[in-house]
Design an enzyme around this catalytic site. Structure first.
Site, short mmCIF file in Angstrom:
data_model
loop_
_atom_site.label_atom_id
_atom_site.label_comp_id
_atom_site.label_asym_id
_atom_site.label_seq_id
_atom_site.Cartn_x
_atom_site.Cartn_y
_atom_site.Cartn_z
N LYS A 178 104.21 29.16 -37.93
CA LYS A 178 104.09 30.31 -37.03
C LYS A 178 103.99 29.74 -35.62
CE LYS A 178 101.88 32.73 -34.63
NZ LYS A 178 102.19 33.03 -33.21
N GLU A 253 93.89 20.59 -32.94
CA GLU A 253 94.15 19.89 -31.67
C GLU A 253 93.98 20.93 -30.58
OE1 GLU A 253 95.05 18.82 -28.66
OE2 GLU A 253 97.19 18.79 -29.10
N CYS A 287 98.14 19.45 -23.42
CA CYS A 287 96.76 19.30 -23.91
C CYS A 287 96.13 18.03 -23.38
CB CYS A 287 96.73 19.34 -25.43
SG CYS A 287 98.03 18.39 -26.18
N GLU A 386 89.04 23.42 -19.13
CA GLU A 386 90.49 23.18 -19.16
C GLU A 386 91.19 24.32 -18.42
OE1 GLU A 386 92.72 23.62 -22.95
OE2 GLU A 386 93.66 21.72 -22.43
P1 NDP Z 1 96.14 30.33 -28.35
O1 NDP Z 1 95.16 29.40 -28.93
O2 NDP Z 1 95.85 31.78 -28.37
O3 NDP Z 1 97.56 30.15 -29.08
C1 NDP Z 1 97.95 29.08 -29.90
C2 NDP Z 1 98.62 29.60 -31.16
O4 NDP Z 1 97.68 30.33 -31.96
C3 NDP Z 1 99.77 30.56 -30.90
O5 NDP Z 1 100.78 30.40 -31.89
C4 NDP Z 1 99.09 31.90 -31.06
O6 NDP Z 1 99.98 32.94 -31.33
C5 NDP Z 1 98.20 31.63 -32.24
N1 NDP Z 1 97.08 32.57 -32.37
C6 NDP Z 1 96.50 33.34 -31.43
N2 NDP Z 1 95.50 34.08 -31.96
C7 NDP Z 1 95.44 33.77 -33.27
C8 NDP Z 1 94.62 34.20 -34.36
N3 NDP Z 1 93.66 35.11 -34.19
N4 NDP Z 1 94.84 33.66 -35.57
C9 NDP Z 1 95.79 32.73 -35.76
N5 NDP Z 1 96.62 32.30 -34.77
C10 NDP Z 1 96.44 32.82 -33.55
O7 NDP Z 1 96.44 29.86 -26.90
P2 NDP Z 1 97.01 30.76 -25.69
O8 NDP Z 1 98.46 30.73 -25.80
O9 NDP Z 1 96.39 32.12 -25.66
O10 NDP Z 1 96.50 29.96 -24.43
C11 NDP Z 1 95.15 30.15 -23.95
C12 NDP Z 1 94.58 28.85 -23.50
O11 NDP Z 1 94.52 27.93 -24.60
C13 NDP Z 1 95.39 28.11 -22.46
O12 NDP Z 1 95.15 28.55 -21.19
C14 NDP Z 1 94.95 26.68 -22.68
O13 NDP Z 1 93.76 26.45 -22.00
C15 NDP Z 1 94.72 26.62 -24.16
N6 NDP Z 1 95.87 26.04 -24.88
C16 NDP Z 1 95.82 24.76 -25.26
C17 NDP Z 1 96.90 24.19 -25.89
C18 NDP Z 1 96.89 22.79 -26.32
O14 NDP Z 1 97.94 22.20 -26.55
N7 NDP Z 1 95.75 22.21 -26.50
C19 NDP Z 1 98.14 24.93 -26.12
C20 NDP Z 1 98.07 26.31 -25.72
C21 NDP Z 1 96.98 26.80 -25.10
P3 NDP Z 1 100.61 33.85 -30.13
O15 NDP Z 1 100.54 33.05 -28.88
O16 NDP Z 1 101.98 34.08 -30.59
O17 NDP Z 1 99.81 35.09 -30.05
#
Ligand code: NDP
Length: 484
Positions: A178, A253, A287, A386
């Site tokens: 996903k 991660e 990240c 972050e």
């Molecule tokens: P999220 O943690 O929300 O998203 C990461 C993944 O998890 C996406 O595929 C998302 O789906 C999915 N997801 C979201 N909610 C759920 C849930 N309840 N159950 C299962 N899967 C879920 O990150 P965001 O995109 O909202 O970003 C927010 C913040 O997170 C950023 O500003 C950053 O600080 C951090 N981040 C860190 C990352 C890293 O590599 N460490 C990567 C991305 C974000 P979908 O987006 O399709 O809703």
């Protein structure tokens, strides 16, 4: 004419491209100007059910019987197919994420490299034997986890596809992926390529859609044996709770606030370009972005002046202009980063350098000027939260112990860079940093397929990349034979 793709908004389940149960699609927006690039399927719990069932059948069937040699060949073939489509995939990635084309191209190369690397690794996951009682032979066999669930973010969609699936497939797991709804068009195309090179039905299943719908359904699904998640600590906590409910392991991660420690004997000509690049790469949405630079007080003024000059020279623009930095991923992310900068301004944190917006940057794009701020007090949010944007904070330190205290003083622990010509100090500091990767006189934000990667504390746990990932995706089975 703005770039668009006609990739169909379908899920890939059991070897077929199928309509989502919702029959709905989500529009994909180009962060450089806001135009619609394409559509993806809005998958939900019903699609996840079908995907998990297909993966289980594959694991118990043809895919489960595929030899390590043949799995390796399939992965290697996918690596070659990715190389053959490098430009097409890079265009898709750049339009979907807004990242400069040169970065998208190198991301696609890295994606191919994941499949080359794990293609070569598939038949090298050896077991072990253990000396035991007289008359006994003990074997440790490494077996795949089973059906693995993968939830990944939008910052490096193509690379994340390789990172999360490469080791899982090499070791014989059947996968359900996903990706993030903000950007995943390259993943749809990569899944098409995987189907073309001959992965059997059910080995790879793709369900696109929203996190709260498809993501939550996947992480809580009782048919999943292992979960891999990359994203925010908040969602990581939900994933771990789901894993606990179902008694399955997970690798998380979750990002970082990674420091670069610049000591007074550092080679600044070598260090400073790397320090800047580690925060502007992918507009800081990495990240392992180097988002804190800790500078020894005796060289503080000199380093700050040189960093400011470099930051002022950074050019920001749309992906096709191929400058130093592109836009951030979305309006939401733009507001989040702008919020940090506005609060810093209100709190009187000095801005000491700022990148330039190129004239080609559309007003409808999500551009943020890369910003250098400092000195930032340790109790200010910019020193420990972050941002996930091109925001670099400078913090002075007195001596080695002070540097370590500050470096280890956040809730995160992902990676670190140490700049010093003193070899003894390099090792001393590397050993005391509570992070998963330490770079001595260098920095690798997101780099190195061969290098085990993962964090401590709020950065998560478990390891991806390198041979460590092959261990994560397998589990030891002990077989005790009495031949007396
Ligand atoms: P999220 O943690 O929300 O998203 C990461 C993944 O998890 C996406 O595929 C998302 O789906 C999915 N997801 C979201 N909610 C759920 C849930 N309840 N159950 C299962 N899967 C879920 O990150 P965001 O995109 O909202 O970003 C927010 C913040 O997170 C950023 O500003 C950053 O600080 C951090 N981040 C860190 C990352 C890293 O590599 N460490 C990567 C991305 C974000 P979908 O987006 O399709 O809703």
């Amino acid at each position: 004419m703005p770039f668009t793709t006609d990739l169909p908004p379908l899920n890939y389940i059991d070897g077929h491209w199928v309509r989502p149960a919702s029959n709905a699609a989500i529009e994909m927006i180009c962060p450089s100007d806001g135009h619609v690039v394409g559509q993806i399927a809005r998958g939900n719990a019903q699609d996840i059910d079908a995907a998990v069932a297909a993966a289980r059948r594959a694991f118990d069937g043809e895919w489960g019987r595929t030899t390590a040699t043949e799995r390796g060949r399939l992965l290697s073939r996918l690596g070659l197919a990715i190389l053959a489509h490098q430009e097409e995939l890079a265009q898709l990635e750049a339009n979907d994420t807004g990242k400069p084309l040169k970065l998208a191209r190198s991301d696609v190369l890295a994606t191919a490299r994941y499949f080359e690397y794990y293609g070569g690794g598939a038949d090298k996951v050896h077991g072990d034997t253990i000396p035991f009682l007289d008359g006994y032979q003990v074997m440790i066999v490494r077996e795949p986890r089973g059906v693995t669930g993968h939830i990944i973010p939008w910052n490096y969609p193509a690379q994340m596809f390789g990172r999360t699936l490469g080791a899982a497939l090499a070791t014989g797991n059947a996968t359900v992926l996903k990706p993030a709804e903000e950007a995943c068009l390259s993943i749809v195309r990569l899944t098409q390529l995987a189907a073309e090179v001959g992965f059997p039905a059910g080995a790879i299943n793709l369900v696109t859609g929203y996190g709260e719908e498809a993501g939550a359904a996947l992480s809580s699904h009782k048919g999943i044996d292992f979960l891999s998640f990359t994203g925010s600590p908040e969602v990581g906590t939900l994933i771990q709770k789901s894993a606990a409910d179902n008694h399955v392991p997970c690798v998380l991660e979750l990002g970082g606030k990674s420091p670069q420690l610049v000591f007074e004997d550092a080679d600044l000509d070598k260090a400073l370009p790397v320090v800047i690049n580690a925060i502007i790469q992918n507009a800081g949405q990495t990240c392992s972005a180097g988002s804190r630079v800790l500078v020894q007080r005796s060289i503080y003024e000199k380093v700050v002046a040189a960093l400011a000059a470099r930051m002022n020279a950074v050019r920001v623009g749309p992906h096709e202009a191929d400058l130093d930095c592109g836009p951030v991923i979305s309006k939401v992310q733009h507001e989040r980063v702008a919020g940090f900068l506005e609060r810093a301004r209100q709190d009187g944190i000095p801005v000491i350098g700022e990148g330039r917006l190129d004239e080609r940057a559309a007003r409808s794009g999500f551009f943020v000027k890369p910003t250098l701020l400092g000195p930032v007090p340790l109790d200010h949010e910019l020193a420990y939260e972050e941002v996930f944007g091109p925001v670099l904070v400078v913090i002075p330190f007195d001596d080695e112990n002070d540097a370590l205290r500050i470096a280890n003083g956040t809730e995160y622990g992902l990676i670190a860079g140490v700049w010093t010509e003193n070899g003894a100090r390099q090792i001393r500091v590397a050993k005391k940093l509570r992070v998963g990767q330490v770079y001595l006189n260098g920095y690798g934000a997101g780099g190195g397929i061969e290098l085990p990667f993962g964090g401590f504390k709020r950065s998560g746990h478990g390891r991806e990349k390198g041979f460590e990932a092959l261990r994560e995706y397998t589990v030891a089975k002990t077989i005790v034979m009495n031949h007396g």
